[in-house]
Design a protein around this motif. Structure first.
Motif, short mmCIF file in Angstrom:
data_model
loop_
_atom_site.label_atom_id
_atom_site.label_comp_id
_atom_site.label_asym_id
_atom_site.label_seq_id
_atom_site.Cartn_x
_atom_site.Cartn_y
_atom_site.Cartn_z
N LYS A 287 29.54 -2.70 -52.21
CA LYS A 287 28.10 -2.84 -52.41
C LYS A 287 27.85 -3.22 -53.86
N THR B 226 24.91 -5.68 -56.63
CA THR B 226 23.60 -6.30 -56.79
C THR B 226 23.75 -7.77 -57.13
N ASN B 227 22.80 -8.56 -56.64
CA ASN B 227 22.69 -9.96 -57.05
C ASN B 227 23.96 -10.77 -56.76
N LEU B 228 24.18 -11.07 -55.50
CA LEU B 228 25.37 -11.81 -55.09
C LEU B 228 25.49 -13.17 -55.77
N LYS B 229 24.35 -13.81 -56.05
CA LYS B 229 24.43 -15.16 -56.59
C LYS B 229 24.96 -15.21 -58.02
N PRO C 65 29.68 -11.95 -47.16
CA PRO C 65 28.44 -11.16 -47.26
C PRO C 65 27.95 -10.71 -45.89
N ASN D 250 24.49 -8.60 -43.84
CA ASN D 250 23.09 -8.22 -43.97
C ASN D 250 22.99 -6.76 -44.39
N SER D 251 22.02 -6.48 -45.27
CA SER D 251 21.83 -5.12 -45.75
C SER D 251 20.40 -4.70 -45.51
N SER E 72 17.20 -3.44 -49.91
CA SER E 72 16.99 -4.65 -50.70
C SER E 72 17.67 -4.58 -52.06
N TYR F 295 20.69 -3.50 -52.68
CA TYR F 295 22.14 -3.70 -52.58
C TYR F 295 22.46 -4.90 -51.69
N CYS F 296 23.55 -5.58 -52.05
CA CYS F 296 24.13 -6.60 -51.19
C CYS F 296 25.51 -6.10 -50.77
#
Length: 449
Positions: A165, A167-170, A189, A191-192, A195, A197-198
């Protein structure tokens, strides 16, 4: 009788008391343009904040890392009643469902190297961000399902996955692969529902076949673009984190302090280590249902500028009333001692020149450093007032004194702005010295005239 009243009226308007009242009133009036200058500083600061939000959204925001964790599905059975509509006989049937068990690492070690990047710029604004090269390694001990009340035959070992887990995958700038003993897995990736956490999940693997000697070693690296902070969740039974960076103003935050024995901060950067044991926090190493929310246990480092240019400008403007008041006091004392009359209009021109210092300061700061802008703006205003006072006072002795006094005053305020821990102490001592000097030079003035 009428002539005596006119004489008394003229005498009062020309008295020190009347002049002091007018100068004091002018000082209060000049607070109005000073407030406008402070609003200008706040507006420019807000524009920079908007730029920072834009840049961090494109480059990468705060980094919060929670993982890796082992997820193993298992079959659970739920009893439910079925009643035959004809016979009215109720029977108990079992329905099989897939649930998940989560296991945290036995050992978790992170080594991170953080390099600041100063290349991002929007217009006149420049925001410092960073790139973090992070490596994780450790191992998972053999899962003990008996503590969770799950039998061995219900485990789906061939569908185990590793979850991360963050933050901010991009902002992730490297392909994420994990080495599990002698096998490499790729993260994808998922779906989570949260919001903040990714979730990244590896492709499934057979834990029983992969386990060697009752444990699985893991090793993976990840490169992040980020800003503001890097933080971790200490999910290992033994969690070790080591961060090296060329950032010279870190703030160590979170539920766990960095080791004082190895922590080192200098103008070249910093090094910090953390070691956290399972007995240092209150959550378990295994869960069923869903991985727990553990943000209360996060720790790490925040990359800050101790005082940015707009904070420095705002702090400088807060001393505006002091600068105007002391400058007017110097002119008033010179006027009272030398018997030279200074018109209220001339006081107004001097006051406006002092206000201009702050507009010069903020405008020059946006294109250079605060120190250089302060030197240019201060020198300009001191030079202007000194030259103007030559024509007012009709000599060179008092204008030179005024130039020196203003230079000392602006230098004193600059020192206070730069100080952090000793700003209040130095400011109090300086104001006491100024008060003593005023009392000394005004001791022989006859205030009754």
């Amino acid at each position: 009788m009428q002539e005596n009243q006119i004489t008394e009226t003229k005498s009062f308007l020309q008295s020190n008391t009347a002049k002091m009242i007018m100068v004091g009133f002018l000082t209060l009036v000049l607070l109005i343009p000073l407030f406008f200058v402070q609003d200008l500083i706040r507006e420019r600061s807000q524009r920079k904040s908007e730029m920072v939000d834009e840049v961090t959204d494109l480059w990468g925001k705060d980094i919060l890392f929670y993982g890796p964790m082992l997820r193993v599905p298992y079959t659970s059975y739920e009893n439910f009643s079925v009643t035959d509509t004809k016979t009215k006989v109720t029977t108990i049937e079992k329905k099989a469902t897939t649930s998940y068990a989560y296991f945290f690492p036995n050992e978790l070690t992170n080594t991170s190297n953080v390099k600041k990047n100063e290349s991002l710029k929007r217009g006149i604004f420049n925001h410092v961000v960073f790139t973090a090269n992070m490596n994780f390694k450790g191992n998972f001990a053999n899962p003990d399902f008996s503590k969770l009340g799950i039998t061995e035959e219900n485990m789906q070992w061939d569908k185990a996955t590793i979850l991360v887990k963050t933050t901010n995958l991009k902002s992730i700038k490297s392909e994420l692969k994990i080495q599990l003993n002698n096998e490499k897995l790729i993260f994808e990736p998922q779906n989570s529902n949260k919001s903040d956490y990714c979730i990244l999940a590896s492709n499934p693997f057979n834990y029983k076949q992969l386990a060697r000697g009752g444990k699985v070693d893991f090793n993976f690296s990840i490169i992040y673009n980020g800003s503001n902070s890097i933080k971790f969740i200490p999910i290992g039974k033994i969690t070790k984190v080591s961060i090296d960076s060329d950032w010279d103003s870190p703030s160590f935050e979170g539920s766990f302090a960095a080791s004082h024995n190895t922590k080192d901060v200098s103008h070249k950067g910093f090094h910090a280590d953390w070691k956290i044991l399972d007995i240092n926090r209150t959550f378990s190493q295994q869960y069923i249902g869903a991985a727990p929310f553990l943000d209360d246990y996060q720790f790490g480092v925040k990359f800050i500028k101790t005082v940015d240019e707009y904070q420095q400008n705002e702090r400088a403007s807060k001393y505006g009333f002091l600068v105007i008041g002391l400058t007017f006091l110097i002119f008033f004392l010179i006027q009272s001692i030398s018997k030279i009359n200074i018109h209220i209009f001339q006081y107004s021109m001097i006051g406006l020149a002092l206000i201009m210092f702050y507009t010069l300061l903020i405008s020059i700061t946006e294109h250079s450093s605060f120190s250089l802008a302060y030197a240019i703006a201060g020198s300009s205003v001191v030079g202007l007032i000194t030259l103007y006072s030559v024509s007012i006072l009709k000599n060179r002795k008092f204008p030179m004194f005024i130039g020196v006094a203003l230079s000392v005053l602006y230098t004193f305020i600059y020192v206070i702005i730069q100080l952090e821990d000793y700003a209040l102490l130095v400011g109090s001592i300086g104001l006491f010295a100024i008060l003593a000097a005023v009392m000394y030079f005004s001791r022989k003035i006859d205030w009754n005239k």
